[in-house]
Design an enzyme around this catalytic site. Sequence first.
Site, PDB file in Angstrom:
ATOM      1  N   LYS A 124       0.830  -1.205   0.000  1.00 44.50           N
ATOM      2  CA  LYS A 124       0.000   0.000   0.000  1.00 44.50           C
ATOM      3  C   LYS A 124       0.863   1.253   0.000  1.00 44.50           C
ATOM      4  O   LYS A 124       0.622   2.196  -0.766  1.00 44.50           O
ATOM      5  CB  LYS A 124      -0.929   0.017   1.212  1.00 44.50           C
ATOM      6  CG  LYS A 124      -1.924   1.173   1.201  1.00 44.50           C
ATOM      7  CD  LYS A 124      -2.821   1.167   2.422  1.00 44.50           C
ATOM      8  CE  LYS A 124      -2.105   1.720   3.630  1.00 44.50           C
ATOM      9  NZ  LYS A 124      -3.005   1.934   4.780  1.00 44.50           N
ATOM     10  N   ASP A 142      -6.826   1.211   1.214  1.00 44.74           N
ATOM     11  CA  ASP A 142      -6.878   1.334   2.672  1.00 44.74           C
ATOM     12  C   ASP A 142      -8.279   0.936   3.143  1.00 44.74           C
ATOM     13  O   ASP A 142      -9.081   0.410   2.362  1.00 44.74           O
ATOM     14  CB  ASP A 142      -6.513   2.755   3.110  1.00 44.74           C
ATOM     15  CG  ASP A 142      -7.547   3.788   2.686  1.00 44.74           C
ATOM     16  OD1 ASP A 142      -8.504   3.434   1.934  1.00 44.74           O
ATOM     17  OD2 ASP A 142      -7.420   4.955   3.091  1.00 44.74           O
TER      18      ASP A 142
END
Length: 214
Positions: A124, A142
Amino acid sequence: MAKQLDYHAIREIFSRFQAAEPEPEGELEHVNVYTLLVAVALSAQATDAGVNKATRKLFAIADTPQKMLDLGLDGLTGHIKTIGLFRQKAKNVMKLSEILVAQYDGEVPSSRAALQALPGVGRKTANVVLNMWWGQPAQAVDTHIFRVGNRTGIAPGKTVDAVERAIEDNVPADFQRHAHHWLILHGRYTCKARKPLCRTCIIRDLCPYEDKTV
């Protein structure tokens, strides 16, 4: 998990997102790619606002890997002690700074594999840096994106990786670059976890979420 929306509905959704916010930006403050990398790494399990508050003074004196090393672990820790998991994060930032100086002449690499090899940098974080700094259509999923992807049917999936792949597969190419920012902002300010603001949602008529608030 909502049923997968069709192409035309997804295109209309992102057309509306684009009309409302043509150039969405991340909310983490940074002055260069190194400080962006550090800010994103620090933001895990923390709010952007909390990270920004801690890093404003930090980045004013340590905006390169070498300056961070010169500041030292104790100096860095003192700046970020208000952020969750700050001790481990401080160690990771020092280690990644050492690697950047030793292996990359102080520069941040622009490949996902090289970024993910750095301490404290997961997929991420790497995707955020690739997207925000180099403009690559990388999708950093997220909790907000995971929720919105599943609620709306834009990118349903049982795991973060599945939602990431669904965004890449389902969102039209011309919206890929800003897709994750539009979805984050929508999740943060409209499609909230407990009480989504469905009344003012610009995609309400296209969203199949059954528990819409009134």
